[in-house]
Design an enzyme around this catalytic site. Structure first.
Site, PDB file in Angstrom:
ATOM      1  N   GLY A 274       0.818  -1.211   0.000  1.00  0.00           N
ATOM      2  CA  GLY A 274       0.000   0.000   0.000  1.00  0.00           C
ATOM      3  C   GLY A 274       0.852   1.261   0.000  1.00  0.00           C
ATOM      4  O   GLY A 274       1.950   1.308  -0.583  1.00  0.00           O
ATOM      5  N   SER A 275       0.368   2.269   0.721  1.00  0.00           N
ATOM      6  CA  SER A 275       0.969   3.609   0.624  1.00  0.00           C
ATOM      7  C   SER A 275       2.369   3.694   1.206  1.00  0.00           C
ATOM      8  O   SER A 275       3.095   4.649   0.909  1.00  0.00           O
ATOM      9  CB  SER A 275       0.066   4.633   1.308  1.00  0.00           C
ATOM     10  OG  SER A 275      -1.165   4.755   0.606  1.00  0.00           O
ATOM     11  N   THR A 276       2.785   2.746   2.050  1.00  0.00           N
ATOM     12  CA  THR A 276       4.167   2.802   2.549  1.00  0.00           C
ATOM     13  C   THR A 276       5.155   2.605   1.398  1.00  0.00           C
ATOM     14  O   THR A 276       6.328   2.971   1.518  1.00  0.00           O
ATOM     15  CB  THR A 276       4.397   1.713   3.610  1.00  0.00           C
ATOM     16  OG1 THR A 276       4.040   0.422   3.094  1.00  0.00           O
ATOM     17  CG2 THR A 276       3.561   1.997   4.852  1.00  0.00           C
TER      18      THR A 276
END
Length: 738
Positions: free
Chosen positions: A443-445
């Site tokens: 995801g966004s990491t």
């Protein structure tokens, strides 16, 4: 008076059967000679027979001089009482004939009537003469048989002593000499401070002989039930199961419990001694047999994990054969196990002969392994993630704590965990190390890697303006952010702070003149960060993640991979990405083993990990400042991770989760990654929770508090002081027209 008779005269010779005198009247078997007409006896006809000396009467024998004895000269018979009368006198030269002698004998006077009435004596039949055979054939047969037997013995003796002497000697040694394996002591596993995480101690298998508890021997009908009631609380076993095992009176051996500590066996012995004392003190009329007399113990070694679930995913466990079956126990089994020794001794009758030769090859103890883990930090991480998984009713979760300067992993916690001391009571899905074996979409990491490529390639700066619409059409899909919003006017720093998917797609498109070129550049940076390849830990069951080559990316993957969908990694890889930025853009391969100590006590440090330059120190420093905006700025998504007094950089992540059972998207993965202090990084913490079903599923709200709790504890534990410098505030948005 009659004239003396010459025994040599044929007429005077009598039948030997008539030596005893005239036959008695009426007595059978007696022959009385009758005189013939010439006055001689019937035996005078023909040649007279001379009786043998043994059968001749004593009066017919002559003295040495040939003169007749006095009795014969007197003409009288020897007395009846004398068995051997004196020799008869010599016969005169011209002996006169005795015509009337025989008749006078025949006319012997009759016995009285009383004598005639006596019954006749039974005549004993003469035994048949024994005829002996010739013994020579039998002797020859026996001699031949003995010769053959001795010949067989001689041949066999020659075979044993000469032909097959070595073979029989070897067989004799096999039976005489007993080989015994000397088990090597398994090496210990410790944390970075030498605290035991796994060690080997003495242990006992508690056994029993049910036949000793039979009613006919112990005189108690319910002895197995009473013994089970006493042992159940000590062994921690079910009382009913113990009673069933002890009731098998036909068996001589049952296993009640495995690998109990010396304290447990001592408790059983003390209880048995107390029962013995009561039995001796009881009166004879009221005996109290000891129901624990049939309880025994087999001694051997046992692998012990003093901290139970702590770091169980890293340590692994042992199987029933004493070999490592998971985690580091499996991957480092050869080092930890050592080398077994061997003892060969002579025995006789099952007992060792003390004076005989003994060959001993001592066992070589295993190597002690020192890990990079810090037990206290590991405890804090495991405590935090366990509580959050329970609170969110999630499938599982993991926390990774890494030293940004050395790449050493300080904590690697999984929830749920398991107790390696007794894996039979653990869930099979929890026996591995999910932080390394789970491949999930970050995801966004993952946006940190995309923007690192953009900055390193010079395609943008933190203050570059990015206009973010509510929807973005690319390929065959419409892309959106996690929330509906009007058009955002963000800087590149704002794209990271607000975790905009659309803004990330627009920024990555600047890496090449075409989408294909941009894909190739992004792929090269992802590989430098370690995505799609092993971490270097060599851990059993580790996944390298999934990263397809850019030519294999689908239309949607070209735009989802930049914001963390369409690729997968494990938790250690995700933590390593942030440690790379914290370390000035240089990636250091993660390590779990700090060093080893051999049987000689010499400490050997682990090889230095590989280092890879991913981005420049300038780019890394810029990214660190941008990550601070995520936590410190009010518009950031990671404000829950703030730590008073410290500058913190981090990034939230919320991604669609692929269900490993169905292979379809189901649920979410909430995550948070960051390091501190942001201006002088020392520690990286990564947290992920899979499929939270209770409460929020956003990374900032689920994992942000865990990050804060673990980071605070680690900073204090390692005594990392805050820098005290003020954090620069980079712009997050811009006003159109500026």
């Amino acid at each position: 008076m009659s004239e003396p008779r010459d025994p040599r005269d044929p007429e005077n010779r009598r039948d030997p059967r008539a030596r005893r005198g005239p036959a008695r009247p009426g007595t059978p078997g007696r022959h009385v000679p009758r005189p013939s007409q010439g006055g001689a006896s019937s035996r005078s006809e023909g040649r007279p027979q001379r009786p043998s000396a043994a059968k001749r009467p004593a009066d017919a024998r002559r003295d040495p001089k040939g003169a007749p004895s006095a009795n014969r000269s007197s003409g009288q018979r020897p007395p009846a009482a004398s068995k051997r009368p004196a020799p008869a006198p010599k016969r005169p030269a011209a002996a006169p004939k005795r015509p009337a002698a025989a008749s006078k004998r025949a006319a012997a006077p009759k016995r009285p009537a009383a004598a005639q009435k006596r019954p006749p004596r039974p005549r004993t039949p003469a035994p048949a003469p024994l005829r002996l055979g010739n013994p020579r054939p039998r002797l020859r047969l026996v001699a031949v048989a003995l010769t053959l037997v001795m010949l067989v013995f001689a041949v066999r003796l020659f075979q044993v002593q000469a032909v097959n002497a070595d073979a029989y000697a070897a067989k004799a040694n096999v039976n005489r000499y007993v080989p015994v394996t000397l088990a090597a002591e398994r090496g210990a596993i410790t944390d970075r401070d030498g605290v035991d995480l796994a060690t080997t101690v003495d242990a006992y298998d508690i056994t029993a002989d049910p036949s000793l508890l039979a009613p006919d021997k112990i005189k108690i009908d319910d002895a197995p039930q009473k013994a089970a009631a006493l042992l159940a609380p000590i062994l921690g076993e079910d009382q009913k199961e113990l009673a069933e095992k002890l009731s098998k009176s036909g068996s001589r051996y049952v296993l009640l419990s495995r690998r109990q500590s010396p304290q447990v066996w001592k408790q059983i012995k003390d209880l048995r001694s107390a029962l013995d004392a009561k039995a001796q003190a009881a009166p004879k009329s009221d005996p109290r047999p000891n129901v624990l007399l049939g309880i025994f113990a087999d001694e051997h070694s046992k692998r012990v994990y003093p901290n139970k679930e702590l770091a169980s995913g890293v340590l692994g466990f042992m199987n029933s054969e004493g070999k490592g079956a998971g985690g580091l126990e499996a991957s480092l089994d050869k080092k930890l196990a050592g080398k077994n020794g061997k003892l060969v001794y002579a025995q006789s009758g099952g007992r060792r002969v003390p004076t005989a030769d003994t060959q001993e090859h001592p066992a070589v103890p295993g190597t002690d392994v020192e890990l990079t883990l810090d037990r206290d930090i590991q405890w804090a991480a495991q405590e935090a993630i366990t509580k959050q998984v329970e609170k969110s009713k999630a499938d599982r979760g993991y926390v990774v704590v890494q030293d940004t300067k050395t790449g050493e992993i300080l904590a690697l916690a999984n929830a749920p965990a398991f107790d390696p001391n007794d894996i039979t009571r653990s869930d099979a899905d929890a026996l591995g190390n999910a932080a390394l074996s789970d491949a999930f979409e970050p995801g966004s990491t993952s946006k940190l890697m995309s923007l690192a490529a953009v900055l390193e390639e010079g395609a943008a700066t933190p203050s570059t303006h990015v206009t973010v619409p509510n929807r973005l059409h690319r390929g065959d899909r419409l892309f959106a952010d996690d929330i509906d919003h009007p058009t955002w006017h963000l800087t590149l720093n704002g794209v990271l702070a607000k975790s905009s998917n659309i803004g990330t797609i627009l920024s990555v498109e600047q890496l090449g003149k075409t989408q294909r070129e941009a894909n190739q550049v992004l792929y090269s940076y992802l590989r430098k960060f370690g995505i799609g390849q092993p971490t270097g830990l060599g851990f059993p069951g580790e996944t390298p993640g999934i990263l397809a080559k850019p030519q294999d990316w689908s239309t949607s993957q070209q735009y989802t991979i930049p914001f963390g969908q369409g690729l997968s990694l494990n938790a250690v890889q995700a933590a390593s990405v942030y440690s790379t930025i914290a370390n000035g853009g240089e990636r250091i391969a993660p390590t779990l083993v700090r060093g080893t100590k051999g049987p000689d006590g010499r400490y050997v440090a682990a090889p230095k990990p590989d280092r890879t330059r991913v981005v420049s120190p300038k780019t890394a420093k810029t990214l660190a400042r941008m990550l601070e905006s995520v936590v410190d700025d009010q518009e950031g998504t990671g404000t829950a991770a703030k730590i008073p007094g410290y500058r913190v950089g981090g990034k939230t992540g919320t991604s669609n989760r692929v269900d490993p059972k169905t292979g379809r998207y189901h649920g979410y993965t909430a995550s948070f990654a960051g390091f501190a202090p942001a201006d002088k990084p020392r520690i990286t913490v990564y947290c992920a929770v899979q499929n939270p079903t209770s409460g929020s599923y956003f990374g900032g709200q689920v994992c942000g508090p865990i990050y804060k709790q673990v980071m605070q504890f680690a900073l204090k534990s390692l005594q990392v002081p805050p820098t005290g410098a003020e954090a620069p505030r980079l712009p997050v948005s811009f006003k159109p027209g500026e």
